[in-house]
Design a protein around this motif. Structure first.
Motif, short mmCIF file in Angstrom:
data_model
loop_
_atom_site.label_atom_id
_atom_site.label_comp_id
_atom_site.label_asym_id
_atom_site.label_seq_id
_atom_site.Cartn_x
_atom_site.Cartn_y
_atom_site.Cartn_z
N ILE A 182 0.84 -1.19 0.00
CA ILE A 182 0.00 0.00 0.00
C ILE A 182 0.88 1.24 0.00
CG2 ILE A 182 -1.92 -1.12 1.18
CD1 ILE A 182 -0.99 0.53 3.71
N PHE A 183 0.27 2.35 -0.37
CA PHE A 183 0.91 3.66 -0.32
C PHE A 183 0.01 4.54 0.53
CE2 PHE A 183 1.89 1.55 -4.28
CZ PHE A 183 3.27 1.65 -4.34
N LEU A 184 0.61 5.46 1.26
CA LEU A 184 -0.14 6.37 2.13
C LEU A 184 0.02 7.79 1.61
CD1 LEU A 184 0.99 4.86 5.54
CD2 LEU A 184 -1.20 4.50 4.36
N ARG A 185 -1.11 8.41 1.23
CA ARG A 185 -1.10 9.78 0.71
C ARG A 185 -1.60 10.74 1.79
NH1 ARG A 185 -4.94 9.82 -3.39
NH2 ARG A 185 -6.36 11.00 -2.09
N ALA A 186 -0.84 11.78 2.02
CA ALA A 186 -1.20 12.79 3.01
C ALA A 186 -2.13 13.84 2.41
CB ALA A 186 0.07 13.46 3.53
N HIS A 187 -2.65 14.72 3.26
CA HIS A 187 -3.53 15.81 2.83
C HIS A 187 -2.82 16.76 1.86
CE1 HIS A 187 -1.22 17.74 6.00
NE2 HIS A 187 -1.58 18.89 5.49
N THR A 188 -1.49 16.73 1.84
CA THR A 188 -0.70 17.58 0.94
C THR A 188 -0.70 17.06 -0.49
OG1 THR A 188 1.29 16.32 1.43
CG2 THR A 188 0.85 18.26 2.82
N GLY A 189 -1.14 15.79 -0.67
CA GLY A 189 -1.08 15.15 -1.97
C GLY A 189 0.18 14.33 -2.15
N ASN A 190 1.12 14.46 -1.21
CA ASN A 190 2.36 13.69 -1.27
C ASN A 190 2.22 12.38 -0.52
OD1 ASN A 190 3.59 15.68 -2.75
ND2 ASN A 190 4.58 16.64 -1.00
N HIS A 191 3.02 11.40 -0.94
CA HIS A 191 3.01 10.08 -0.33
C HIS A 191 4.14 9.95 0.68
CE1 HIS A 191 0.70 9.42 -4.01
NE2 HIS A 191 0.12 8.45 -3.34
N LEU A 192 3.90 9.18 1.73
CA LEU A 192 4.94 8.92 2.72
C LEU A 192 6.02 8.06 2.09
CD1 LEU A 192 2.63 9.96 4.50
CD2 LEU A 192 3.39 8.34 6.23
N ASP A 193 7.29 8.40 2.39
CA ASP A 193 8.41 7.61 1.90
C ASP A 193 9.44 7.48 3.01
OD1 ASP A 193 10.90 9.62 0.96
OD2 ASP A 193 8.94 10.58 1.02
N VAL A 194 10.28 6.47 2.89
CA VAL A 194 11.31 6.21 3.89
C VAL A 194 12.66 6.16 3.19
CG1 VAL A 194 12.18 4.58 5.61
CG2 VAL A 194 9.71 4.83 5.27
N VAL A 195 13.62 6.94 3.72
CA VAL A 195 15.01 6.89 3.26
C VAL A 195 15.86 6.69 4.50
CG1 VAL A 195 16.89 8.14 2.15
CG2 VAL A 195 14.56 8.39 1.28
N GLY A 196 16.53 5.55 4.57
CA GLY A 196 17.29 5.21 5.77
C GLY A 196 16.32 5.02 6.93
N GLU A 197 16.41 5.88 7.94
CA GLU A 197 15.51 5.83 9.09
C GLU A 197 14.51 6.98 9.09
OE1 GLU A 197 17.82 5.72 12.67
OE2 GLU A 197 18.87 3.90 12.08
N THR A 198 14.54 7.81 8.06
CA THR A 198 13.72 9.01 8.02
C THR A 198 12.44 8.80 7.23
OG1 THR A 198 15.73 10.33 8.14
CG2 THR A 198 13.73 11.47 7.45
N VAL A 199 11.30 9.14 7.84
CA VAL A 199 10.00 9.08 7.17
C VAL A 199 9.59 10.50 6.82
CG1 VAL A 199 7.60 8.37 7.37
CG2 VAL A 199 9.38 7.03 8.50
N LYS A 200 9.24 10.73 5.57
CA LYS A 200 8.80 12.06 5.11
C LYS A 200 7.61 11.89 4.17
CE LYS A 200 12.82 14.64 5.95
NZ LYS A 200 12.81 15.94 6.52
N ALA A 201 7.01 13.00 3.79
CA ALA A 201 5.94 13.02 2.79
C ALA A 201 6.37 14.01 1.72
CB ALA A 201 4.61 13.43 3.43
N ARG A 202 7.11 13.51 0.73
CA ARG A 202 7.76 14.43 -0.21
C ARG A 202 7.28 14.40 -1.64
NH1 ARG A 202 13.88 12.90 0.50
NH2 ARG A 202 12.95 10.86 0.16
N PHE A 203 6.75 13.29 -2.11
CA PHE A 203 6.50 13.16 -3.54
C PHE A 203 5.05 12.82 -3.86
CE2 PHE A 203 10.87 11.66 -2.64
CZ PHE A 203 11.56 12.71 -3.25
N PRO A 204 4.50 13.40 -4.93
CA PRO A 204 3.12 13.08 -5.31
C PRO A 204 2.99 11.71 -5.98
CG PRO A 204 4.04 14.74 -6.80
CD PRO A 204 5.06 14.49 -5.72
#
Length: 109
Positions: A84-106
């Motif tokens: 699954i993919f999780l989309r935030a209210h910003t329209g960006n999806h949650l992603d993980v790089v290393g240990e960091t979780v962000k919502a950066r990309f549509p």
């Protein structure tokens, strides 16, 4: 897991302290495009502010709401093992790089 209100992906262990409870406003199975909340073991919900992902409080507002998305057949509910993919209210999806979780990309993935 959650540490100091920051969300990270430090381990592949499947322990209760690392788990999130999936909630939605209505009763029933979870399908593609359903809106959900992820609640950590401390009772705080995952929250997206810009690109930042954190667990600051137990609110159930737009910043805490995530949309379930997936590729492939969508007629059946989400099941164990589904990607699954999780989309935030910003329209960006949650992603993980290393240990960091962000919502950066549509885009997904």
């Amino acid at each position: 897991g959650v540490r100091d209100f920051k969300v990270g992906a430090k381990s592949s262990r499947k322990e209760s302290a690392e788990a999130f409870k999936v909630e939605k406003r209505s009763v029933g199975d979870i399908y593609h495009e359903d809106r959900i909340f992820l609640t950590s073991t401390n009772g705080f919900r995952l929250e997206v502010n810009g690109e930042q992902v954190s667990c600051l409080n137990a609110q159930r507002g737009p910043r805490q709401e995530l949309v379930i998305e997936r590729n492939g057949p969508m007629a059946h509910p989400v099941a164990v093992g589904d990607m699954i993919f999780l989309r935030a209210h910003t329209g960006n999806h949650l992603d993980v790089v290393g240990e960091t979780v962000k919502a950066r990309f549509p885009r997904k993935g």
